[in-house]
Design an enzyme around this catalytic site. Structure first.
Site, PDB file in Angstrom:
ATOM      1  N   HIS A 122       0.832  -1.256  -0.160  1.00  0.00           N
ATOM      2  CA  HIS A 122       0.041  -0.244   0.026  1.00  0.00           C
ATOM      3  C   HIS A 122       0.766   1.072  -0.052  1.00  0.00           C
ATOM      4  CE1 HIS A 122      -3.658   2.021  -0.110  1.00  0.00           C
ATOM      5  NE2 HIS A 122      -4.441   1.228   0.877  1.00  0.00           N
ATOM      6  N   ARG A 123       2.182   1.043   0.062  1.00  0.00           N
ATOM      7  CA  ARG A 123       2.945   2.392   0.226  1.00  0.00           C
ATOM      8  C   ARG A 123       3.121   2.575  -1.401  1.00  0.00           C
ATOM      9  NH1 ARG A 123       8.304   0.220   2.845  1.00  0.00           N
ATOM     10  NH2 ARG A 123       7.965  -1.543   1.476  1.00  0.00           N
TER      11      ARG A 123
END
Length: 492
Positions: A463-464
């Site tokens: 999700h980064r």
């Protein structure tokens, strides 16, 4: 002159390796690049070629030892420039001849005298040696054919003894076995892989009694299983206690149970590496997993037509190959899934190519070798590459370099009958796709209920690097191609 060879870094930055087996023994004459040992790293089993041509003077480790990179592994006695190497070998031949004589003759020649003779011969060796290329664990010339010459070992017992002295054999640095009680010259351990040796040990089978069926002389799992079936081998039961009163009574349900109640296996090699990588990935990259269930009937029909095509005979094209092609096409529209978070340099690295990792379950644990530049391959080329990758992985011959540099991975849990899962990212990658089992079930089709081929896709992403919209669009693109393979014509 004595020359030591230290365990090299095998090109993957790992600090240690386990010595699986020696392919030579002390006293063997070896040639340049001849395989001397098999070592198991955290990623693969690697054959070590000899960096020197000479005589093995000492083995500094035994099978099963964990050897640190840079530690001395083996020592060679190299021939000198003035021919003293021949004299040294002649001296060793004399010692071997003395050792082969009957015990009465051996007693007349004290061991101290022979040791002094060897010391004097060694003292005559020159101070400089002929330089041999140090290949740091990797060979550059063809390996020598044939088996290494074996130095005869004398039986420790006298001629009248009924069998060889097993204490002497157990102290030998090279694994040896008796072909029969009356044989006093130990033989080389049968060639096999670690999983096969473990299987034989679990079944209580002596590998020396198993006949290899392959041309290479390597004992396979099939050879052990076939032998076990012939002789009816079973796992040895736990020994009964000396006194029934010393332990509690055994429940009737456990009375017929065989084998140990628990087994302990050292955490080494691939399993240790995989565990560390998964923990690092799970606690470093924030995982998000999305699911999509897809009607893949059109894809299964396409695969059936390709299987019937005579021009494709010999190519095994399956659902995994089609999914791999779909992933490569979808990544062109979602480059965020084909990137890496570089914490050290504070950068996001976006790749202009796809090194597609394929998770393979082996007896040594899970490995994820990757197909280089998979995005440039056709469907047939991808299928062939996946087949070769799986075969190499099952044989335990995947090179460490083949498991490095991946950019995206696929894991096919459907082959185990599993519908879906939440895969963990391969460290350094932004996404991994899990393929579920293809099942025939009722499904809405053109406004009606029909039996269709359905499978579930699960995408985990970092999700980064990838937000929910990007991950969902990518998964939808892959699903659309599997639902209608003709849609691939619309994508670059």
């Amino acid at each position: 002159m004595i020359q030591e060879f230290r365990l090299p870094d095998l090109g993957e930055g790992l600090p240690e390796a386990e010595l699986v087996q020696w392919m030579v023994a002390e006293g063997d004459t070896v040639t340049l690049n001849q395989t001397i040992a098999e070592v198991e790293t955290a990623k693969a089993v690697v054959e070590l070629p000899s960096p020197y041509a000479g005589v093995v003077s000492k083995l500094h480790a035994q099978a099963g030892d964990i050897v640190a990179v840079g530690s001395v592994l083996i020592a060679y006695d190299l021939p000198g420039e003035n021919g003293s190497g021949d004299a040294m070998r002649a001296g060793r031949a004399e010692v071997r001849a003395e050792a082969s004589a009957p015990a009465e003759a051996t007693a007349q020649a004290p061991a101290q005298t022979r040791a002094e003779s060897r010391a004097e011969t060694a003292a005559e060796a020159p101070a400089e040696e002929k330089a041999q290329p140090n290949l740091v664990g990797y060979g550059a010339a063809p390996q020598a054919s044939g088996r290494p010459q074996r130095r005869a070992r004398a039986a420790a017992a006298s001629v009248s003894a009924p069998r060889a002295d097993t204490a002497v054999l157990e102290a030998a640095p090279h694994d040896v076995l008796h072909a029969a009680e009356t044989i006093d010259v130990p033989l080389e351990r049968p060639r096999s892989t670690p999983p096969v040796r473990k299987l034989a040990k679990d079944l209580g089978i002596d590998l020396a009694l198993v006949e290899p069926t392959g041309a290479t002389g390597l004992i396979t799992r099939g050879d052990v299983e076939a032998y076990a079936e012939r002789v009816g081998a079973r796992t040895p039961a736990v020994a009964e206690p000396e006194s029934a009163e010393s332990v509690p009574s055994t429940p009737a349900a456990l009375a017929g149970r065989e084998g140990p109640r628990e087994t302990r296996t050292p955490i080494r090699g691939v399993r240790k590496h995989t565990a560390a990588a998964m923990v690092r990935s799970a606690f470093t990259a924030p995982h998000v997993t999305t699911f999509l269930t897809v009607d893949v009937t059109a894809t299964t029909e396409l695969l059936a037509s390709l299987k019937a095509d005579r021009s494709l005979e010999g190519h095994r094209i399956g659902i995994l190959a089609v999914a791999a092609k779909a992933v490569c096409l979808a990544l062109t529209r979602a480059p965020e899934l084909n990137s890496r978070w570089d914490e050290e340099n504070g950068e996001i690295v976006e790749f202009g190519y796809v090194n597609l990792g394929i998770a393979a379950a082996t007896q040594r644990g899970l490995v994820v070798p990757n197909i280089r530049d998979a995005d440039a391959m056709t469907l047939v080329e991808l299928a062939d590459a996946i087949g070769a990758l799986a075969q190499t992985a099952r044989a335990g011959k995947t090179a460490p370099a083949e498991m490095m540099g991946g950019t995206f991975s696929i894991t096919n849990v459907g082959v185990f009958g599993v519908d879906a899962g939440t895969p963990i990212l391969n460290p350094g990658e932004a996404g991994i796709l899990a393929l579920g089992a293809v099942r025939r079930q009722p499904w809405e089709h053109h406004g009606e209920i029909a039996l269709r081929e359905v499978m579930t896709l699960a995408l985990s992403f970092d999700h980064r690097l990838v937000d929910g919209e990007q991950g969902s669009r990518f998964l939808a693109d892959v699903g659309a191609i599997l639902r209608e393979p003709g849609r691939a014509m619309l994508l670059r």
